[in-house]
Design an enzyme around this catalytic site. Structure first.
Site, short mmCIF file in Angstrom:
data_model
loop_
_atom_site.label_atom_id
_atom_site.label_comp_id
_atom_site.label_asym_id
_atom_site.label_seq_id
_atom_site.Cartn_x
_atom_site.Cartn_y
_atom_site.Cartn_z
N ARG A 181 70.88 28.40 54.40
CA ARG A 181 71.04 27.05 54.92
C ARG A 181 69.80 26.24 54.59
O ARG A 181 68.70 26.78 54.44
CB ARG A 181 71.24 27.08 56.44
CG ARG A 181 71.63 25.72 57.01
CD ARG A 181 71.57 25.68 58.52
NE ARG A 181 71.90 24.35 59.01
CZ ARG A 181 71.63 23.88 60.22
NH1 ARG A 181 71.01 24.68 61.09
NH2 ARG A 181 71.97 22.66 60.56
N HIS A 182 69.95 24.94 54.47
CA HIS A 182 68.83 24.04 54.18
C HIS A 182 67.81 24.05 55.31
O HIS A 182 68.05 24.55 56.41
CB HIS A 182 69.34 22.62 53.95
CG HIS A 182 70.16 22.10 55.10
ND1 HIS A 182 69.62 21.67 56.30
CD2 HIS A 182 71.51 21.96 55.25
CE1 HIS A 182 70.57 21.29 57.12
NE2 HIS A 182 71.73 21.46 56.53
N HIS A 184 74.83 24.98 53.44
CA HIS A 184 74.85 24.52 54.82
C HIS A 184 75.08 25.72 55.75
O HIS A 184 75.30 26.84 55.28
CB HIS A 184 75.94 23.48 54.98
CG HIS A 184 75.82 22.35 53.99
ND1 HIS A 184 75.15 21.19 54.24
CD2 HIS A 184 76.26 22.25 52.69
CE1 HIS A 184 75.19 20.40 53.18
NE2 HIS A 184 75.86 21.03 52.22
#
Length: 617
Positions: A359-360, A544
């Site tokens: 995930r970012h 994400h």
């Protein structure tokens, strides 16, 4: 924006760093040199010091080929040191004195492991890593001495390597060539024929007996420490003669070449027919400039005199080291600085493909809410930094700044998180071969800073894949965000692979897609990514929270979760949360294993107003 983020990070993470290739490149970029020319200078000087590269750049300021994307050629040689090397050097000297120069004198004593191959300048450090890694794996079984037997014919004299030892060397060269080819996308061919150490080649037949007598004075059992050394040469001048300047020559006419004593000049014998007697036309190795010069100011040099040694791996039983050297082998083990100590990578990292889904980092609206942009705009619409966790600047985009509301950047803490993860991956020697990112700005930024932490940002480019965007039903705007284009990202200094064409064009993303449509899209895109990345190493996918389950479950053969369970799982995934899948090629399947780095945990830090409670009640 990238410069401001780098400066911020440097203040937060102020710690000692070795002068890696990335650090050398950063120093050259700070001096104002373009990246591709700086990389060319580093490759041409062995990637040793900023001073060497800077000197090369200043010397080549008038080089007409400076902008040409011509890579160096590289070869891997096994070279003797110690007393055996001293005996070989004495043979070189005496054979030249008694019988004249033959082809073997062009190069120093060596056993060819991998013949010359080309490698892009930005990927050369991967060759260094491969040499260290493969050297470490073969070092325990490398023979303390190599069996050498003298062989002679009418045009060749040299030592042949005994079969058992030759097999070990072939396995070493095969392992190096295989991994180097995979990581650098270049064709590295191992030497699998009769391995030999040439003493004389292409000499006059009547010199054979004299050369044999000189060779018999060499004791092949003498003490020797073998070194695997990586050399490079300028591929443009492979078939040229190399001259060495004996004196300085200052040009008298515009078409003449300036040379200093000791300069090397490349001369093409086929282009000398129209040159005036006593003159030659050549290209200076030091400056890259071309012109006429007096032939009697020069003497013939050896082909290898202009080669550059990049790295070497010492197989000495008592002191195995991987060194960065500046001088040619001289009969003694070099007292060169030992590079960063590397532990042997786990089998999965060295031999298998892996997929790291992440995930970012922390996004700015995660901290300051959906109205974050309103807090940072002046009355005339200009951006300013309302809090130190806001990015110093926003990247330029052709459309409205307001589009950042639905495509927010990372916070400054998100930048730091991402770089920290990259450094952790570097410490664990994770070999990232490919990077894919969702088109969301926060994901592209995360990928960029992970690559910077890995020191791969100048070698591995980011492939922006629209199919990696999150479940569109969760988009608050109920529309697909107006993402920055690949061109805009590239112009904002993000390392984007502009030639990559996504499996799912942006136009295929539909607002409020069903869960089944999202699961189907995710399954298809991860399989297409796997197919497009056959090389060993890690495929990094930055997406994400929803990406972790939607991309990994189909890979390991698990069905999609129920949509309600899926939402509950995703809510628990923090910034930079990750999953790692490893390929079991022999079983034609993938399995989930522990990620290569530990989790990143930190606490909240609320906004503080000094008036409240300090001055005012």
């Amino acid at each position: 924006m990238a410069v401001a983020e780098t400066q911020l990070y440097a203040k937060v993470a102020n710690k000692h760093r070795s002068k890696s290739t990335a650090a050398l490149l950063e120093s050259l970029l700070a001096k104002g040199f373009p990246a591709h020319i700086a990389q060319k200078a580093l490759a041409a000087t062995g990637q040793k010091t900023v001073e060497d590269a800077t000197k090369w750049l200043h010397s080549h300021c008038n080089d007409p080929s400076l902008e040409d994307p011509i890579p160096q050629e590289y070869a891997l040689y096994l070279c003797p040191t110690g007393r055996l090397h001293s005996y070989l050097q004495e043979f070189w000297k005496e054979s030249k004195r008694q019988c004249g120069k033959n082809r073997a004198h062009e190069v120093f004593p060596h056993i060819t492991l991998c013949d010359f191959f080309t490698c892009e300048d930005q990927k050369v450090e991967l060759l260094y890593d491969t040499l260290k890694r493969v050297g470490d794996s073969f070092s325990p079984t490398f023979p303390p001495s190599i069996s050498l037997s003298l062989h002679s014919s009418s045009s060749y004299l040299g030592f042949f390597i005994g079969d058992s030892h030759a097999n070990i060397l072939r396995e070493f060269s095969l392992a190096f060539s295989s991994e180097a080819s995979t990581l650098t996308d270049c064709h590295v061919k191992p030497c699998l024929k009769q391995l030999h150490l040439t003493l004389a080649h292409k000499f006059y037949p009547h010199h054979q007996k004299t050369l044999e007598q000189l060779a018999k004075c060499i004791n092949p059992g003498e003490t020797c420490q073998w070194v695997a050394a990586l050399y490079s040469r300028d591929m443009r001048f492979v078939h040229y003669q190399t001259l060495r300047a004996l004196f300085q020559y200052k040009p008298q006419n515009i078409d003449e070449l300036m040379i200093n004593a000791g300069d090397f000049v490349y001369v093409d014998p086929t282009q000398q027919s129209d040159v005036s007697e006593g003159w030659v036309i050549g290209t200076s190795h030091r400056t890259g400039c071309r012109g006429f010069l007096p032939e009697n100011y020069t003497e013939r040099a050896n082909e290898s005199d202009t080669w550059v040694k990049h790295r070497e791996y010492n197989f000495a039983a008592a002191s195995r080291s991987f060194t960065q050297t500046e001088n040619e082998l001289n009969g003694e083990v070099h007292n060169a600085s030992v590079l960063r100590s590397l532990t042997k990578p786990p089998q999965s990292a060295a031999l298998r493909r892996g997929v790291l889904v992440m995930r970012h980092g922390e996004r700015v609206d995660q901290v300051f809410g959906k109205s974050w942009l309103q807090q940072c705009l002046t009355s005339d619409g200009k951006y300013y930094r309302a809090d130190l966790n806001f990015p110093p600047t926003l990247p330029k985009r052709k459309d409205s700044t307001k589009h950042f509301e639905n495509d927010p950047p990372l916070s400054c803490c998100g930048v730091f998180q991402s770089r920290l993860i990259g450094e952790a991956l570097l410490d664990q020697e994770v070999t990232v071969s490919y990077v894919y990112s969702s088109p969301a700005l926060r994901c592209v930024q995360t990928a960029q800073h992970i690559l910077q932490g890995l020191k791969l940002d100048h070698r591995v480019k980011i492939r922006v894949e629209p199919g990696l965007f999150e479940w569109t039903k969760w988009e608050a705007s109920r529309t697909i965000p107006n993402f920055m284009t690949v061109t805009e990202l590239s112009e904002a200094s993000y390392k984007i692979d502009t030639s990559y064409r996504g499996n799912f064009p942006l136009s295929s993303l539909v607002p409020s897609e069903s869960y089944e449509e999202y699961v189907s899209r995710s399954s298809a895109v991860v399989k297409q990514i796997i197919t497009a990345c056959p090389s060993k190493g890690v495929i990094l996918i930055v997406g994400h929270g929803s990406s972790l389950a939607s991309l990994t479950r189909p890979l390991i053969g698990l069905p999609a979760r129920d949509s309600s369970d899926f939402a509950q799982v995703v809510r628990k995934i923090p910034s930079l949360g990750m999953c790692y899948c490893e390929e079991l090629k022999e079983e034609n399947k993938w399995k989930m294993v522990n990620p290569p780095v530990k989790t990143l945990t930190h606490g909240a830090n609320a906004a503080f107003n000094w008036r409240n409670g300090i001055v005012e009640d």
